[in-house]
Design a protein around this motif. Sequence first.
Motif: not given
Length: 321
Positions: A161-179
Motif C-alpha cells: 500500500i505505502v509503495r503503491s505496489k498493488p500486486r504485492l499487496a494483493l499477493r500478501s492479502l491472498t496468502a494471509l486469507l488462504i493461510g
Amino acid sequence: MLHLRLIVPPDRTQSALSAIESTVGTTHVVVLPGAARDPEGDLVLCDVAREAGDELLRELQGLGIGKDGSIAVENIDLSLSERADAAEREAPGEAADAVLWEQLTEATHEESTLSITYCGFMILATMIASCGVVLDNSILIVGAMAVGPEFGPLAGVCTGIVRSKPRLALRSLTALLIGFAVGIAATTVFSLGMDAIGQFSREMLDQPRPNTNFIWQPDPLSFVVSLLAGIAGTLSLTSAKSGALVGVAISVTTVPAGANAAVALSYGEFGQMWGSMEQLLLNLCGIMLAGVLTLYAQKTLWRTQRGRWIRRSKGLNPPGA
C-alpha cells in the motif's frame, strides 16, 4: 554500514561510479573491469552508510543496473576502518531511522509467499493453539503465537500500500486469507479427530476458561493492542531488529482466535465461532492500519530530517535551527 556488490554493464560503469562518489556516506570503492562473466560487465564494490543506502540504490536502479546487471546488498556486522566511521558521520540522519525500501519490499515478498511451508506453519500453529484453548493453557497459546507466520503477509500488505505496489499487496492479502482458511479448516478436522479419541470434548470448550476466554470476546483493548503490535512489528522490520518480531507475535491473538473458531465450529458453537472470527478480523485490521501509518510516518519523518540536513549543509538554516 552496507556493502554493495554491483555487476555493471561497461557503458554505465562511469555513471555508476559518479552516483557512488556523489552520495555522501560512501567509501571503500573498488572497480574490477571485465571481472564479471554472468552477466558480463565490470565488478564494482563499495560500502555505504545505511542512512544513505536508499538514495544510492534508487540512483543505481535508475541506471538500469538491476535490470541489465546486478545489485547485491549485505549488512556489515563489523568494519574496522576510520574511513568507514567518517562516512557514517558524514551521512545524513541516523542509521536506525533509515528505511531501505527495496530491502523491505524484497523481505516482505519472500515472507508472504503462499507456499507449502507457509501453510504448514499456519496449520501447526492453529492446531497447537486449539489444544491451548481447549485445555485453557496459556503456555500453548503463547507457543502457537510464536509459531504463526502471519506477520509476513501482514507486512507485505502494508508495504504494498505505502509503495503503491498493488500486486504485492494483493499477493500478501491472498496468502494471509488462504493461510488462515487452510489453518482453520485443518484444525476443525483435527478437533473432530481429537474428540473421537476422547482428548477434546464439548464440556472442555464450554467450561469457564479464565486464561483464554478473551480470545472469543473482543473488546476495544484488543484493537489497541493490535495497533501497538503493528507499530512494533513494522519498526522491527524497517530497522532490521528482527528479534522484536517474537514479542509482536505473542502479543496479538490472531492464530488463537482462528483456532478457537475452528474448535467451536467442530462442536456447532456458532456464538464462540463468530466471536473468535471478530477477534481475528479486529487484530488483522489493527495491525495493517498501524503498519501503513507507521511506514507513512517513517517516510515523512525521514524526508523532513534529510531536508534539514541538506539545508544545513548548504548554510540555509540559521544557527541553532
